[in-house]
Scaffold this motif. Sequence first.
Motif, mmCIF file in Angstrom:
data_model
loop_
_atom_site.group_PDB
_atom_site.id
_atom_site.type_symbol
_atom_site.label_atom_id
_atom_site.label_comp_id
_atom_site.label_asym_id
_atom_site.label_seq_id
_atom_site.Cartn_x
_atom_site.Cartn_y
_atom_site.Cartn_z
ATOM 1 N N LEU A 162 34.351 38.395 54.326
ATOM 2 C CA LEU A 162 35.376 38.109 53.328
ATOM 3 C C LEU A 162 36.136 36.865 53.757
ATOM 4 O O LEU A 162 36.477 36.712 54.938
ATOM 5 N N LEU A 163 36.399 35.967 52.804
ATOM 6 C CA LEU A 163 37.155 34.742 53.054
ATOM 7 C C LEU A 163 38.490 34.818 52.333
ATOM 8 O O LEU A 163 38.541 35.167 51.152
ATOM 9 N N THR A 164 39.566 34.496 53.039
ATOM 10 C CA THR A 164 40.904 34.532 52.461
ATOM 11 C C THR A 164 41.800 33.562 53.214
ATOM 12 O O THR A 164 41.500 33.203 54.365
ATOM 13 N N PRO A 165 42.893 33.073 52.613
ATOM 14 C CA PRO A 165 43.803 32.199 53.373
ATOM 15 C C PRO A 165 44.401 32.929 54.570
ATOM 16 O O PRO A 165 44.524 34.158 54.577
ATOM 17 N N THR A 166 44.780 32.157 55.585
ATOM 18 C CA THR A 166 45.500 32.718 56.729
ATOM 19 C C THR A 166 46.973 32.861 56.403
ATOM 20 O O THR A 166 47.588 33.887 56.674
ATOM 21 N N GLN A 167 47.564 31.807 55.839
ATOM 22 C CA GLN A 167 48.978 31.849 55.494
ATOM 23 C C GLN A 167 49.149 31.580 54.011
ATOM 24 O O GLN A 167 48.311 30.917 53.395
ATOM 25 N N ALA A 168 50.223 32.129 53.431
ATOM 26 C CA ALA A 168 50.511 31.905 52.022
ATOM 27 C C ALA A 168 51.407 30.700 51.809
ATOM 28 O O ALA A 168 51.400 30.111 50.724
ATOM 29 N N VAL A 169 52.181 30.322 52.829
ATOM 30 C CA VAL A 169 53.147 29.226 52.700
ATOM 31 C C VAL A 169 52.671 28.011 53.488
ATOM 32 O O VAL A 169 51.822 28.109 54.372
ATOM 33 N N GLU A 170 53.245 26.845 53.154
ATOM 34 C CA GLU A 170 52.842 25.611 53.817
ATOM 35 C C GLU A 170 53.451 25.446 55.199
ATOM 36 O O GLU A 170 52.848 24.823 56.072
ATOM 37 N N MET A 171 54.641 25.977 55.399
ATOM 38 C CA MET A 171 55.280 25.851 56.710
ATOM 39 C C MET A 171 56.453 26.814 56.808
ATOM 40 O O MET A 171 56.956 27.321 55.803
#
Length: 498
Positions: free
Chosen positions: A393-402
Amino acid sequence: MASASACELTSLSATDALSAFRAGTLAPSELLTATIARIDAVNGDRNTGINAFTELLFDDAIAAARVADNSYALARREGTPTPALLGIPVVTKEKHGLAGRSLSQGLTACRGETAHANHPVVDRILAAGGLIHARTTSPEFSCATVTHSPIWGVTRNPWNLAASPGGSSGGAGSALAAGMATLATASDIAGSTRIPAGFTGTVGYKAPYGRVPGLPPLAADWYRGDGPMGRTVADTALLSAVMSGRHPLDHGSWGANGIRPDAEQLRGPEAARGLRIGLDLTLGDYPVAASVRANTERVARQLEAAGAEIVPVILPWTTEQITRTTFAHFGHILGPAMAALTAGTEDQLAAYTGQFIADAARAAQGVSLPESLALDAALQCELADAMTGLDALLTPTQAVEMLDAAGDYLDGIDVVDGNGNVRHLDHYWEAHMTSPFNVANRCPVLSVPSGVSSVGVPTGVQIVGHPFDEAMVFRVGSAIEALVGMPAHLDRIYPTAG
């Protein structure tokens, strides 16, 4: 490599450095000298600099590097093998105790405490010939996803000094990204390896629970685990092989030591061919920033072009559900342990530490441990259903930029999703997409770079494998690494230094 600059040397991967050591074109003492010079040039002070370290161990490392130089010379003459990490500069997280050295974990109340013995992963790194030249910062008791504390000050992201490198292994991520170490140790109970990897453009691995030995009693917490970080997938797999395997101090540890993916598994873009990879951009209702989403979609398109089948996945999760599940767990184990450790010194705690203890206690009220286990099981079943028929499964690590380098986020965080909508999250940990896979902690998860956000901070993607299928996440990670084309770390960061 005698004419190579300090920047060129400190951007070498561990695998390339080891090849050069064996060939006699580079000596461990040369690489260590360049690494020390790099630290002197770019780490800075605790107020304005990167500030990645709690302690520097240059003298011990220099002595060990001279021994490594001689060992390679002997090995070349006699054709004998050398230990897996011989001569490689490695930084260790301060919580990974080094006998006779500090073990405060950033807590003012524990200032002056020292380790009686080496942590198991430290013993294994030293036995493999690694040169531990520094120890890295974390937030207090590794309980935040930013890295600052009253003892050590603020650790900053080399890509953008206003930003945090994430946490809790923030010092490790910053040290790697800025060329101040070749490999690093980390730990992960809600994303503390993967979050800093995502924010610093490095690679972080959360192994299945028990694969890397920890120290009792908290090694028995099934959300947690220690692990490796590096600048490449192959380097991270190498350190994972050194750290992993059954250890007599940790009865939950398992498997053989020294197992790493072979060349067939780490074969770049070709590794993606024929795989079915699920793609979930939001893990339910996480509000994912536009640049993070775009970079994740780009990774998926590149995998598809390399021969993978990308399968859309929609997990039925909410950030509220995940927070309720994880904090009920913390309220029964980690929170009480922290409260007991810091009893009577509450006025000395960082604000985020006190709030974590309180939030965990409140979340566990009315939720028994068996009920907490049921919450875990529900999430695990949903993940298993979603991954049926998939290789990963592929998904982002973080939802925010910083995150702000010195931020406490006591009132939560406002985030802007990919559609430009502003949403307030009651707990800033909901800005990361890592903790569900600590609930499903038999699943291996590798975070690799996916690009750079609009604020000049890297973004990452997580590759989630089926329980205990470590080889698959490294296989997919090697394909992404070859396809994405991240800017070279030291060309982008402080390009004139060194």
